[in-house]
Scaffold this active site. Structure first.
Site, PDB file in Angstrom:
ATOM      1  N   THR A  50      -5.017  -4.635   5.138  1.00  0.00           N
ATOM      2  CA  THR A  50      -3.832  -4.633   5.857  1.00  0.00           C
ATOM      3  C   THR A  50      -3.127  -5.897   5.497  1.00  0.00           C
ATOM      4  O   THR A  50      -1.803  -6.067   5.215  1.00  0.00           O
ATOM      5  CB  THR A  50      -3.929  -4.283   7.060  1.00  0.00           C
ATOM      6  N   THR A  51      -3.786  -7.152   5.885  1.00  0.00           N
ATOM      7  CA  THR A  51      -3.222  -8.616   5.687  1.00  0.00           C
ATOM      8  C   THR A  51      -2.723  -8.702   4.325  1.00  0.00           C
ATOM      9  O   THR A  51      -1.693  -9.713   4.153  1.00  0.00           O
ATOM     10  CB  THR A  51      -4.180  -9.635   6.381  1.00  0.00           C
ATOM     11  N   TYR A 113      -1.321   8.254   9.341  1.00  0.00           N
ATOM     12  CA  TYR A 113      -0.247   9.044   9.550  1.00  0.00           C
ATOM     13  C   TYR A 113      -0.486  10.475   9.711  1.00  0.00           C
ATOM     14  O   TYR A 113      -0.037  11.079  10.510  1.00  0.00           O
ATOM     15  CB  TYR A 113       0.905   8.744   8.443  1.00  0.00           C
ATOM     16  N   TYR A 139     -13.313   1.313   8.447  1.00  0.00           N
ATOM     17  CA  TYR A 139     -12.373   0.290   9.227  1.00  0.00           C
ATOM     18  C   TYR A 139     -11.550   1.203  10.164  1.00  0.00           C
ATOM     19  O   TYR A 139     -10.875   2.182   9.936  1.00  0.00           O
ATOM     20  CB  TYR A 139     -11.487  -0.397   8.100  1.00  0.00           C
ATOM     21  N   ARG A 144      -2.770   0.827  14.189  1.00  0.00           N
ATOM     22  CA  ARG A 144      -2.297   1.121  12.911  1.00  0.00           C
ATOM     23  C   ARG A 144      -2.066   2.437  12.373  1.00  0.00           C
ATOM     24  O   ARG A 144      -1.115   2.553  11.792  1.00  0.00           O
ATOM     25  CB  ARG A 144      -2.886  -0.138  12.012  1.00  0.00           C
ATOM     26  N   LYS A 167     -15.797  -2.292  10.425  1.00  0.00           N
ATOM     27  CA  LYS A 167     -14.631  -3.120  11.081  1.00  0.00           C
ATOM     28  C   LYS A 167     -14.074  -2.574  11.991  1.00  0.00           C
ATOM     29  O   LYS A 167     -13.537  -1.601  11.894  1.00  0.00           O
ATOM     30  CB  LYS A 167     -13.661  -3.964   9.949  1.00  0.00           C
ATOM     31  N   ILE A 209     -13.679  -9.852  10.551  1.00  0.00           N
ATOM     32  CA  ILE A 209     -12.697  -9.937   9.208  1.00  0.00           C
ATOM     33  C   ILE A 209     -11.641 -10.611  10.000  1.00  0.00           C
ATOM     34  O   ILE A 209     -11.046  -9.619  10.747  1.00  0.00           O
ATOM     35  CB  ILE A 209     -12.843  -8.412   8.702  1.00  0.00           C
TER      36      ILE A 209
END
Length: 297
Positions: A50-51, A113, A139, A144, A167, A209
């Site tokens: 994501t980052t 989504y 994850y 999000r 994560k 992370i």
């Protein structure tokens, strides 16, 4: 114990993807960031999560970033490549590609989504694992994705040989304790919430992370090492210093603040891709102030 138990420890950086002002990936800056992390004691590199703005990279760029990081790391620390997608077939494709690019692990976010059920998550990850034996790090980040993977579901997936870690970023540090009670001893738990990492490692996580590691790699590595070495007092002291940075790096949508901070530090250019935009001037003032306090500027 599994290889992941040795590999997935300490401070792993959720690496930004440096970009020129035009939005093009800045390959020289990417190499420079990897070199800086290796010199600073970062324990693992996590590109195109994501980052790393994976949602706005093309598949070709996604693959190229992983290849570039793997090449620059040259086996010195594990590379955990972002391979998640909200379509299972796409996640399979990205995972197979990451293995071909030389990544050591895949980081696979819950589908976003479309809000799968828990059974949908089991089948999603089972299909990826069946298609490719690259070790997977689950994850979970429901803020999000609008999808929360329950502890019982993680335990079911932990029975799959190639699913080796998670994560966890659900927002409740106690989830780590719940998962830890249900999974084998060699299943690795990692914090996905910088501000909660101290609590999470207390519950059984072996590291993080981290977004903050982009900006303060040496300090995050030192913090994680202190706790894993059993020096809880030192870890708590370091954590207290880091908390203002954890907080401010989420003052606007991540990775906007982290990329601005790295730009202010002279590490990268100002590029970021729409729909993300540059950090507001009001936030810039406070990010700069807090970076100055910790000596990053």
């Amino acid at each position: 114990m599994s290889q992941a138990t040795d590999d997935l420890r300490g401070s792993l950086v959720a690496l930004v993807t440096p970009m020129a002002e035009s939005g093009a990936v800045d390959w020289a800056a990417l190499d420079g960031l990897v070199d800086w992390h290796l010199a600073s004691g970062t324990n693992g590199i996590v590109p195109v999560g994501t980052t790393g703005e994976s949602a706005t990279l093309t598949h070709a760029e996604h693959k190229q970033v992983i290849e570039a990081v793997v090449r620059r790391v040259d086996g010195r620390v594990p590379v955990v490549a972002g391979t998640g997608a909200n379509a299972t077939a796409e996640a399979v494709e990205l995972t197979i590609a990451a293995k071909g690019d030389g990544a050591d692990y895949g980081l696979s976010v819950t589908p976003y989504y479309n809000k799968p059920t828990q059974e949908g998550l089991v089948r999603h990850y089972g299909t990826i694992a069946e298609a490719c034996d690259l070790p997977l790090v689950l994850y979970n980040v429901p803020p999000r994705t609008a999808c929360d993977m329950r502890a019982e579901t993680v335990a079911q997936l932990a029975e799959v040989d190639s699913i080796v870690a998670i994560k966890e970023a659900c927002g409740d540090a106690a989830r780590v304790r719940e998962i830890k009670a249900l999974v084998p001893d060699d299943f690795v738990l990692l914090s996905g919430e910088d501000a909660q990492t101290l609590t999470m490692v207390g519950y059984g996580a072996t590291g993080t992370i981290s977004v903050t590691a982009n900006v303060l790699p040496a300090q995050m590595a030192e913090f994680c090492k202190a706790f894993l070495d059993g020096d809880e007092a030192k870890a708590a002291e370091l954590d207290a210093r880091l908390q203002p940075i954890h907080d401010i790096l989420f003052c606007e949508t991540s990775p906007i603040p982290a990329k601005w901070a790295l730009g202010a530090m002279g590490r990268i250019d100002s590029g970021i891709r729409l729909p993300l935009v540059e950090l507001t001037e009001a936030s810039q003032v406070e990010v700069r102030r807090r970076l100055e306090v910790v000596g990053a500027l």
